[in-house]
Design a protein around this motif. Structure first.
Motif, PDB file in Angstrom:
ATOM      1  N   ASN A 140       0.819  -1.213   0.000  1.00  0.00           N
ATOM      2  CA  ASN A 140       0.000   0.000   0.000  1.00  0.00           C
ATOM      3  C   ASN A 140       0.855   1.266   0.000  1.00  0.00           C
ATOM      4  O   ASN A 140       0.484   2.271  -0.607  1.00  0.00           O
ATOM      5  N   GLY A 141       2.012   1.223   0.644  1.00  0.00           N
ATOM      6  CA  GLY A 141       2.936   2.363   0.589  1.00  0.00           C
ATOM      7  C   GLY A 141       3.488   2.567  -0.813  1.00  0.00           C
ATOM      8  O   GLY A 141       3.603   3.699  -1.298  1.00  0.00           O
ATOM      9  N   ALA A 142       3.816   1.460  -1.480  1.00  0.00           N
ATOM     10  CA  ALA A 142       4.304   1.553  -2.859  1.00  0.00           C
ATOM     11  C   ALA A 142       3.198   2.068  -3.781  1.00  0.00           C
ATOM     12  O   ALA A 142       3.452   2.884  -4.677  1.00  0.00           O
ATOM     13  N   VAL A 143       1.970   1.614  -3.552  1.00  0.00           N
ATOM     14  CA  VAL A 143       0.829   2.088  -4.346  1.00  0.00           C
ATOM     15  C   VAL A 143       0.634   3.583  -4.139  1.00  0.00           C
ATOM     16  O   VAL A 143       0.435   4.339  -5.106  1.00  0.00           O
ATOM     17  N   ARG A 144       0.724   4.014  -2.890  1.00  0.00           N
ATOM     18  CA  ARG A 144       0.579   5.441  -2.602  1.00  0.00           C
ATOM     19  C   ARG A 144       1.633   6.252  -3.355  1.00  0.00           C
ATOM     20  O   ARG A 144       1.330   7.274  -3.983  1.00  0.00           O
ATOM     21  N   GLY A 145       2.883   5.782  -3.327  1.00  0.00           N
ATOM     22  CA  GLY A 145       3.954   6.487  -4.030  1.00  0.00           C
ATOM     23  C   GLY A 145       3.710   6.569  -5.525  1.00  0.00           C
ATOM     24  O   GLY A 145       3.898   7.629  -6.140  1.00  0.00           O
ATOM     25  N   LEU A 146       3.278   5.465  -6.113  1.00  0.00           N
ATOM     26  CA  LEU A 146       2.981   5.469  -7.550  1.00  0.00           C
ATOM     27  C   LEU A 146       1.806   6.380  -7.856  1.00  0.00           C
ATOM     28  O   LEU A 146       1.866   7.191  -8.788  1.00  0.00           O
ATOM     29  N   ASN A 147       0.741   6.264  -7.082  1.00  0.00           N
ATOM     30  CA  ASN A 147      -0.452   7.071  -7.342  1.00  0.00           C
ATOM     31  C   ASN A 147      -0.175   8.564  -7.212  1.00  0.00           C
ATOM     32  O   ASN A 147      -0.679   9.371  -7.998  1.00  0.00           O
ATOM     33  N   VAL A 148       0.626   8.945  -6.240  1.00  0.00           N
ATOM     34  CA  VAL A 148       0.991  10.355  -6.090  1.00  0.00           C
ATOM     35  C   VAL A 148       1.778  10.820  -7.308  1.00  0.00           C
ATOM     36  O   VAL A 148       1.530  11.902  -7.853  1.00  0.00           O
ATOM     37  N   TYR A 169      -5.276  -0.140  -3.972  1.00  0.00           N
ATOM     38  CA  TYR A 169      -4.835  -0.516  -2.632  1.00  0.00           C
ATOM     39  C   TYR A 169      -5.385  -1.889  -2.290  1.00  0.00           C
ATOM     40  O   TYR A 169      -6.442  -2.285  -2.768  1.00  0.00           O
ATOM     41  N   PHE A 170      -4.655  -2.617  -1.443  1.00  0.00           N
ATOM     42  CA  PHE A 170      -5.124  -3.910  -0.941  1.00  0.00           C
ATOM     43  C   PHE A 170      -5.718  -3.638   0.428  1.00  0.00           C
ATOM     44  O   PHE A 170      -5.017  -3.481   1.408  1.00  0.00           O
ATOM     45  N   GLU A 171      -7.045  -3.542   0.466  1.00  0.00           N
ATOM     46  CA  GLU A 171      -7.713  -3.192   1.714  1.00  0.00           C
ATOM     47  C   GLU A 171      -9.028  -3.925   1.834  1.00  0.00           C
ATOM     48  O   GLU A 171      -9.599  -4.384   0.853  1.00  0.00           O
ATOM     49  N   ILE A 172      -9.495  -4.011   3.054  1.00  0.00           N
ATOM     50  CA  ILE A 172     -10.779  -4.631   3.339  1.00  0.00           C
ATOM     51  C   ILE A 172     -11.832  -3.548   3.227  1.00  0.00           C
ATOM     52  O   ILE A 172     -11.788  -2.557   3.943  1.00  0.00           O
ATOM     53  N   GLU A 173     -12.762  -3.754   2.292  1.00  0.00           N
ATOM     54  CA  GLU A 173     -13.775  -2.730   2.053  1.00  0.00           C
ATOM     55  C   GLU A 173     -15.061  -2.982   2.834  1.00  0.00           C
ATOM     56  O   GLU A 173     -15.774  -2.051   3.180  1.00  0.00           O
ATOM     57  N   ASP A 174     -15.368  -4.232   3.110  1.00  0.00           N
ATOM     58  CA  ASP A 174     -16.613  -4.577   3.782  1.00  0.00           C
ATOM     59  C   ASP A 174     -16.403  -4.487   5.293  1.00  0.00           C
ATOM     60  O   ASP A 174     -15.566  -5.182   5.857  1.00  0.00           O
ATOM     61  N   GLU A 175     -17.166  -3.631   5.943  1.00  0.00           N
ATOM     62  CA  GLU A 175     -17.026  -3.452   7.394  1.00  0.00           C
ATOM     63  C   GLU A 175     -17.252  -4.761   8.144  1.00  0.00           C
ATOM     64  O   GLU A 175     -16.652  -4.995   9.187  1.00  0.00           O
ATOM     65  N   ALA A 176     -18.110  -5.638   7.620  1.00  0.00           N
ATOM     66  CA  ALA A 176     -18.371  -6.912   8.282  1.00  0.00           C
ATOM     67  C   ALA A 176     -17.111  -7.775   8.321  1.00  0.00           C
ATOM     68  O   ALA A 176     -16.911  -8.561   9.242  1.00  0.00           O
TER      69      ALA A 176
END
Length: 185
Positions: A140-148, A169-176
């Motif tokens: 996610n840090g590498a993604v942030r750097g590329l996206n910026v 980003y590799f993240e959990i989107e579903d709150e459940a």
């Protein structure tokens, strides 16, 4: 004199464009490296799951629904395309939740909790989960750097010209999926 100035300016702009291009390539490679790290850890976890399921099955055979859910989700995760970041994130979140339910089931079986094999598998899974989190943070840090870099001026001019795209980003989107699983007996 003006010709030399124009020539020098063109050379300077060309060098600057090449440097920006190389920065974008480096950032894209870091994203790919980060995703590779996540993929390796997810495969390690997927390879551990059958042993875990078999160990629990030996002690808690009537908990078949939970065992089947873990097995089915593992298969589902394995069938997703490697580059489907959002799909993998969702499926991995569901698998993590199912594994949480599996360990909650294990709490009801003192003999299982006392088993050295189960304890070793549980510790291995905990270690892998920690490694997944570290790999996810790096990715996610590498993604942030590329996206910026893709969105910032002036590198966005080079990014648009050479078709550099933002990464997911590799993240959990579903709150459940973030919630602690509840198990009732």
């Amino acid at each position: 004199m003006i010709a030399w100035f124009v020539l020098t300016l063109l050379i300077a702009l060309s060098v600057f464009a090449i440097l920006l291009y190389n920065v974008l390539v480096k950032k894209r490679q870091m994203v790919e490296e980060g995703w590779s790290g996540i993929d390796v850890q997810l495969k390690r976890r997927a390879n551990l799951i059958p042993n875990l399921v078999e160990t629990v099955k030996g002690y808690a055979s009537h908990e078949q629904e939970t065992l089947d859910a873990v097995t089915q989700l593992r298969t589902q995760v394995g069938s997703l395309p490697k580059d489907d970041v959002a799909g993998r994130a969702k499926a991995e979140g569901q698998l993590s939740q199912a594994l949480g339910r599996l360990f909650a089931v294990a709490e009801a079986y003192p003999d299982l909790k006392a088993s050295q094999n189960f304890s070793d598998l549980h510790q291995s899974l905990d270690d892998i989960e920690d490694a997944i989190q570290m790999a996810r943070r790096y990715y996610n840090g590498a993604v942030r750097g590329l996206n910026v870099a893709v969105e910032s001026f002036p590198s966005n001019l080079i990014a648009n010209q050479f078709k550099f795209e933002k990464a997911e980003y590799f993240e959990i989107e579903d709150e459940a999926d973030r919630a602690v699983p509840t198990v009732q007996f």
